[in-house]
Design a protein around this motif. Sequence first.
Motif, PDB file in Angstrom:
ATOM      1  N   LEU A 145       0.834  -1.198   0.000  1.00 13.91           N
ATOM      2  CA  LEU A 145       0.000   0.000   0.000  1.00 13.91           C
ATOM      3  C   LEU A 145       0.867   1.246   0.000  1.00 13.91           C
ATOM      4  O   LEU A 145       2.005   1.217   0.464  1.00 13.91           O
ATOM      5  N   THR A 146       0.318   2.334  -0.485  1.00 17.65           N
ATOM      6  CA  THR A 146       0.960   3.633  -0.354  1.00 17.65           C
ATOM      7  C   THR A 146      -0.097   4.609   0.131  1.00 17.65           C
ATOM      8  O   THR A 146      -1.297   4.387  -0.064  1.00 17.65           O
ATOM      9  N   GLY A 147       0.358   5.662   0.774  1.00 18.33           N
ATOM     10  CA  GLY A 147      -0.572   6.640   1.316  1.00 18.33           C
ATOM     11  C   GLY A 147       0.104   7.978   1.491  1.00 18.33           C
ATOM     12  O   GLY A 147       1.263   8.160   1.110  1.00 18.33           O
ATOM     13  N   PRO A 148      -0.622   8.909   2.098  1.00 24.51           N
ATOM     14  CA  PRO A 148      -0.093  10.270   2.203  1.00 24.51           C
ATOM     15  C   PRO A 148       1.134  10.391   3.107  1.00 24.51           C
ATOM     16  O   PRO A 148       1.982  11.240   2.876  1.00 24.51           O
ATOM     17  N   ASP A 149       1.226   9.544   4.145  1.00 21.74           N
ATOM     18  CA  ASP A 149       2.381   9.589   5.045  1.00 21.74           C
ATOM     19  C   ASP A 149       2.428   8.290   5.847  1.00 21.74           C
ATOM     20  O   ASP A 149       1.458   7.533   5.877  1.00 21.74           O
ATOM     21  N   PRO A 150       3.569   8.020   6.491  1.00 23.55           N
ATOM     22  CA  PRO A 150       3.695   6.765   7.238  1.00 23.55           C
ATOM     23  C   PRO A 150       2.642   6.596   8.332  1.00 23.55           C
ATOM     24  O   PRO A 150       2.150   5.495   8.556  1.00 23.55           O
ATOM     25  N   ALA A 151       2.276   7.664   9.004  1.00 26.40           N
ATOM     26  CA  ALA A 151       1.287   7.563  10.083  1.00 26.40           C
ATOM     27  C   ALA A 151      -0.066   7.099   9.557  1.00 26.40           C
ATOM     28  O   ALA A 151      -0.774   6.341  10.223  1.00 26.40           O
ATOM     29  N   ALA A 152      -0.433   7.519   8.353  1.00 29.41           N
ATOM     30  CA  ALA A 152      -1.716   7.115   7.767  1.00 29.41           C
ATOM     31  C   ALA A 152      -1.735   5.625   7.443  1.00 29.41           C
ATOM     32  O   ALA A 152      -2.797   5.001   7.436  1.00 29.41           O
TER      33      ALA A 152
END
Length: 193
Positions: A145-152
């Motif tokens: 997966l990828t997302g807006p930032d590591p915390a997300a």
Amino acid sequence: MTTVQEEALLETRIADKAGVKVDDVRDVFAAYGLPLVISPARPRSLRVHQLRVAGERTGDVEPGPFDKTLSFSEGLTALVASNFRGKTSVLELLTWCLRGTPRREMQSRVRSWLHHVDLDATVAGEPMAFRLDLTDGEITAAVVLTGPDPAALAGVRAPAPDRGITALLRASSNDSYAEQIAGPTGRSPRPSS
């Protein structure tokens, strides 16, 4: 080796591979306005944020279910423990997630204990979550997966488009995962633009 020697070697290698004369290679590059130079490799940074392993240990030493999360702070991380406590397994799990196959053949006994391996990392500036589900040491489902930032991405195991979390790849076996992680260029997956 000087730049002139590197360029001569490059044009010779291209000509040999294409089965043409060196002058033809120079003409094609000149016609398209392309420099005939070796570009240095782009640096690809890696920042590991966290590794979670869950499963059920068998045998005489501490048998039973386990669910352990290792958080990695910025800077240097040291893995310290007595022998046969998993230091090498941690490194091999990181390698498996990032390269598609373990660095060396992980002990099949240890792999057979695992049900889930979750790795959160930033690869070449892109936050990524590697999620592997295993049965008897074999991948049964995997998603990156990828997302807006590591915390997300923390704790997320499936795409969540409403939160900007999308799947880069999905696999259902060790071979499929290894093939997709390597991709056509042999590099870790990258989000498409």
